[in-house]
Design an enzyme around this catalytic site. Structure first.
Site, PDB file in Angstrom:
ATOM      1  N   PRO A   9      -7.382  94.547  11.487  1.00  0.00           N
ATOM      2  CA  PRO A   9      -7.932  94.548  12.841  1.00  0.00           C
ATOM      3  C   PRO A   9      -8.316  93.166  13.369  1.00  0.00           C
ATOM      4  O   PRO A   9      -8.848  92.332  12.634  1.00  0.00           O
ATOM      5  CB  PRO A   9      -9.180  95.439  12.728  1.00  0.00           C
ATOM      6  CG  PRO A   9      -9.470  95.546  11.279  1.00  0.00           C
ATOM      7  CD  PRO A   9      -8.165  95.396  10.569  1.00  0.00           C
ATOM      8  N   ASN A  10      -8.031  92.999  14.629  1.00  0.00           N
ATOM      9  CA  ASN A  10      -8.403  91.809  15.415  1.00  0.00           C
ATOM     10  C   ASN A  10      -7.552  90.567  15.117  1.00  0.00           C
ATOM     11  O   ASN A  10      -7.708  89.548  15.780  1.00  0.00           O
ATOM     12  CB  ASN A  10      -9.896  91.478  15.265  1.00  0.00           C
ATOM     13  CG  ASN A  10     -10.768  92.630  15.727  1.00  0.00           C
ATOM     14  OD1 ASN A  10     -10.629  93.071  16.863  1.00  0.00           O
ATOM     15  ND2 ASN A  10     -11.626  93.147  14.868  1.00  0.00           N
ATOM     16  N   ARG A  17      -9.701  84.855  19.606  1.00  0.00           N
ATOM     17  CA  ARG A  17     -10.939  85.212  18.901  1.00  0.00           C
ATOM     18  C   ARG A  17     -11.498  84.009  18.141  1.00  0.00           C
ATOM     19  O   ARG A  17     -10.778  83.328  17.412  1.00  0.00           O
ATOM     20  CB  ARG A  17     -10.708  86.401  17.953  1.00  0.00           C
ATOM     21  CG  ARG A  17     -10.087  86.050  16.623  1.00  0.00           C
ATOM     22  CD  ARG A  17      -9.868  87.242  15.708  1.00  0.00           C
ATOM     23  NE  ARG A  17     -11.061  87.706  15.051  1.00  0.00           N
ATOM     24  CZ  ARG A  17     -11.072  88.250  13.833  1.00  0.00           C
ATOM     25  NH1 ARG A  17      -9.947  88.379  13.136  1.00  0.00           N
ATOM     26  NH2 ARG A  17     -12.199  88.672  13.310  1.00  0.00           N
ATOM     27  N   TYR A  22     -11.042  80.746  13.339  1.00  0.00           N
ATOM     28  CA  TYR A  22      -9.677  81.193  13.031  1.00  0.00           C
ATOM     29  C   TYR A  22      -8.587  80.299  13.620  1.00  0.00           C
ATOM     30  O   TYR A  22      -7.399  80.567  13.409  1.00  0.00           O
ATOM     31  CB  TYR A  22      -9.491  82.645  13.516  1.00  0.00           C
ATOM     32  CG  TYR A  22     -10.446  83.605  12.845  1.00  0.00           C
ATOM     33  CD1 TYR A  22     -10.362  83.849  11.472  1.00  0.00           C
ATOM     34  CD2 TYR A  22     -11.466  84.245  13.558  1.00  0.00           C
ATOM     35  CE1 TYR A  22     -11.246  84.704  10.831  1.00  0.00           C
ATOM     36  CE2 TYR A  22     -12.358  85.108  12.931  1.00  0.00           C
ATOM     37  CZ  TYR A  22     -12.240  85.335  11.576  1.00  0.00           C
ATOM     38  OH  TYR A  22     -13.121  86.186  10.945  1.00  0.00           O
ATOM     39  N   ASN A  73      -3.831  90.729   4.596  1.00  0.00           N
ATOM     40  CA  ASN A  73      -5.092  90.257   5.149  1.00  0.00           C
ATOM     41  C   ASN A  73      -5.735  91.473   5.825  1.00  0.00           C
ATOM     42  O   ASN A  73      -5.414  91.784   6.980  1.00  0.00           O
ATOM     43  CB  ASN A  73      -4.894  89.122   6.156  1.00  0.00           C
ATOM     44  CG  ASN A  73      -6.224  88.606   6.684  1.00  0.00           C
ATOM     45  OD1 ASN A  73      -7.276  89.227   6.465  1.00  0.00           O
ATOM     46  ND2 ASN A  73      -6.190  87.474   7.380  1.00  0.00           N
ATOM     47  N   ALA A  76     -11.482  92.841   8.686  1.00  0.00           N
ATOM     48  CA  ALA A  76     -12.803  93.444   8.448  1.00  0.00           C
ATOM     49  C   ALA A  76     -12.757  94.589   7.436  1.00  0.00           C
ATOM     50  O   ALA A  76     -13.752  94.857   6.748  1.00  0.00           O
ATOM     51  CB  ALA A  76     -13.389  93.935   9.764  1.00  0.00           C
ATOM     52  N   GLU A  97      -4.245  89.107  -1.722  1.00  0.00           N
ATOM     53  CA  GLU A  97      -5.190  89.135  -0.594  1.00  0.00           C
ATOM     54  C   GLU A  97      -5.238  87.753   0.058  1.00  0.00           C
ATOM     55  O   GLU A  97      -5.324  86.747  -0.659  1.00  0.00           O
ATOM     56  CB  GLU A  97      -6.578  89.500  -1.148  1.00  0.00           C
ATOM     57  CG  GLU A  97      -7.704  89.490  -0.151  1.00  0.00           C
ATOM     58  CD  GLU A  97      -9.073  89.661  -0.841  1.00  0.00           C
ATOM     59  OE1 GLU A  97      -9.194  89.410  -2.064  1.00  0.00           O
ATOM     60  OE2 GLU A  97     -10.023  90.015  -0.129  1.00  0.00           O
ATOM     61  N   HIS A  99      -7.057  85.468   3.362  1.00  0.00           N
ATOM     62  CA  HIS A  99      -7.964  85.315   4.499  1.00  0.00           C
ATOM     63  C   HIS A  99      -7.762  83.936   5.099  1.00  0.00           C
ATOM     64  O   HIS A  99      -7.686  82.946   4.369  1.00  0.00           O
ATOM     65  CB  HIS A  99      -9.436  85.478   4.074  1.00  0.00           C
ATOM     66  CG  HIS A  99      -9.703  86.822   3.495  1.00  0.00           C
ATOM     67  ND1 HIS A  99      -9.795  87.945   4.281  1.00  0.00           N
ATOM     68  CD2 HIS A  99      -9.827  87.228   2.215  1.00  0.00           C
ATOM     69  CE1 HIS A  99      -9.988  88.997   3.503  1.00  0.00           C
ATOM     70  NE2 HIS A  99     -10.007  88.588   2.241  1.00  0.00           N
ATOM     71  N   ARG A 106     -19.131  82.416   4.093  1.00  0.00           N
ATOM     72  CA  ARG A 106     -19.604  83.083   5.320  1.00  0.00           C
ATOM     73  C   ARG A 106     -20.705  84.103   4.988  1.00  0.00           C
ATOM     74  O   ARG A 106     -21.348  83.994   3.962  1.00  0.00           O
ATOM     75  CB  ARG A 106     -18.399  83.691   6.048  1.00  0.00           C
ATOM     76  CG  ARG A 106     -17.394  82.592   6.487  1.00  0.00           C
ATOM     77  CD  ARG A 106     -16.233  83.152   7.263  1.00  0.00           C
ATOM     78  NE  ARG A 106     -16.680  83.785   8.499  1.00  0.00           N
ATOM     79  CZ  ARG A 106     -15.910  84.563   9.255  1.00  0.00           C
ATOM     80  NH1 ARG A 106     -14.652  84.783   8.901  1.00  0.00           N
ATOM     81  NH2 ARG A 106     -16.385  85.105  10.358  1.00  0.00           N
TER      82      ARG A 106
HETATM   83  C1  DQA Z   1     -10.598  87.466   7.807  1.00  0.00           C
HETATM   84  C2  DQA Z   1     -12.039  87.419   7.311  1.00  0.00           C
HETATM   85  C3  DQA Z   1     -12.735  88.744   7.555  1.00  0.00           C
HETATM   86  O1  DQA Z   1     -14.088  88.696   7.076  1.00  0.00           O
HETATM   87  C4  DQA Z   1     -12.778  89.037   9.046  1.00  0.00           C
HETATM   88  O2  DQA Z   1     -13.376  90.300   9.282  1.00  0.00           O
HETATM   89  C5  DQA Z   1     -11.450  88.936   9.684  1.00  0.00           C
HETATM   90  C6  DQA Z   1     -10.523  87.882   9.272  1.00  0.00           C
HETATM   91  C7  DQA Z   1      -9.899  86.102   7.688  1.00  0.00           C
HETATM   92  O3  DQA Z   1      -8.670  86.080   7.782  1.00  0.00           O
HETATM   93  O4  DQA Z   1     -10.548  85.069   7.516  1.00  0.00           O
HETATM   94  O5  DQA Z   1     -11.141  89.664  10.627  1.00  0.00           O
HETATM   95  O6  DQA Z   1      -9.873  88.391   7.021  1.00  0.00           O
END
Ligand code: DQA
Length: 145
Positions: A9-10, A17, A22, A73, A76, A97, A99, A106
């Site tokens: 998501p997002n 964002r 990011y 990835n 959230a 995984e 990020h 964080r």
């Molecule tokens: C994320 C880190 C997560 O904590 C966050 O909720 C994201 C992006 C990252 O790519 O740094 O949406 O996965």
């Protein structure tokens, strides 16, 4: 080698964002980056993004028997989703995984990762390059047999 690149998501909002965290590059740029390095490395790729947990579960299940590995990835859902963890365990494909940000630096709630329990490696804080590092890791695992 065929890899599924799964984004949660997002991540479709990249570029808009929280650019301080990011970056300013868009999701389309991330997709292009992945396609380019996969071309260089001789990897066939599928790239998929969803804001919905169940749709991501379906995508993981759909990789079973079709793909050789998953780069994920979960955004959230990293910090909340037993369903994604169980899906990764169910298909049993090697998974990495990723990020974009360094989640270890964080908020406390980002220190938990359920999906990590089903992943052989995590790359965090390397921006787009983390996806390439993940693919190279899966490639080297496959080469070792
Ligand atoms: C994320 C880190 C997560 O904590 C966050 O909720 C994201 C992006 C990252 O790519 O740094 O949406 O996965």
């Amino acid at each position: 080698m065929k890899l599924l690149f799964l984004n949660g998501p997002n991540l479709n909002m990249l570029g808009i964002r929280e650019p301080d965290i990011y970056g300013r590059e868009t999701y389309a740029a991330l997709e292009q980056y992945i396609r380019d390095f996969c071309g260089e490395l001789g990897i066939e790729c599928e790239i998929f993004q969803s804001n919905h947990e169940g749709v991501l579960v379906d995508a993981i299940q759909g990789a079973c028997g079709k793909m050789d590995g998953i780069v994920i990835n979960p955004a959230a859902y990293t910090h909340t989703s037993v369903a994604l963890l169980d899906a990764l365990k169910a298909v049993g494909l090697p998974a990495v995984e990723v990020h974009l940000s360094d989640v270890s630096r964080r908020e406390d709630f980002r220190q938990v990762s359920y999906v990590r329990l089903a992943c052989c490696k995590t790359f965090a804080g390397h921006g787009f390059a983390g996806y390439r590092m993940a693919a190279e890791h899966l490639l080297s695992l496959a080469e070792k047999g």
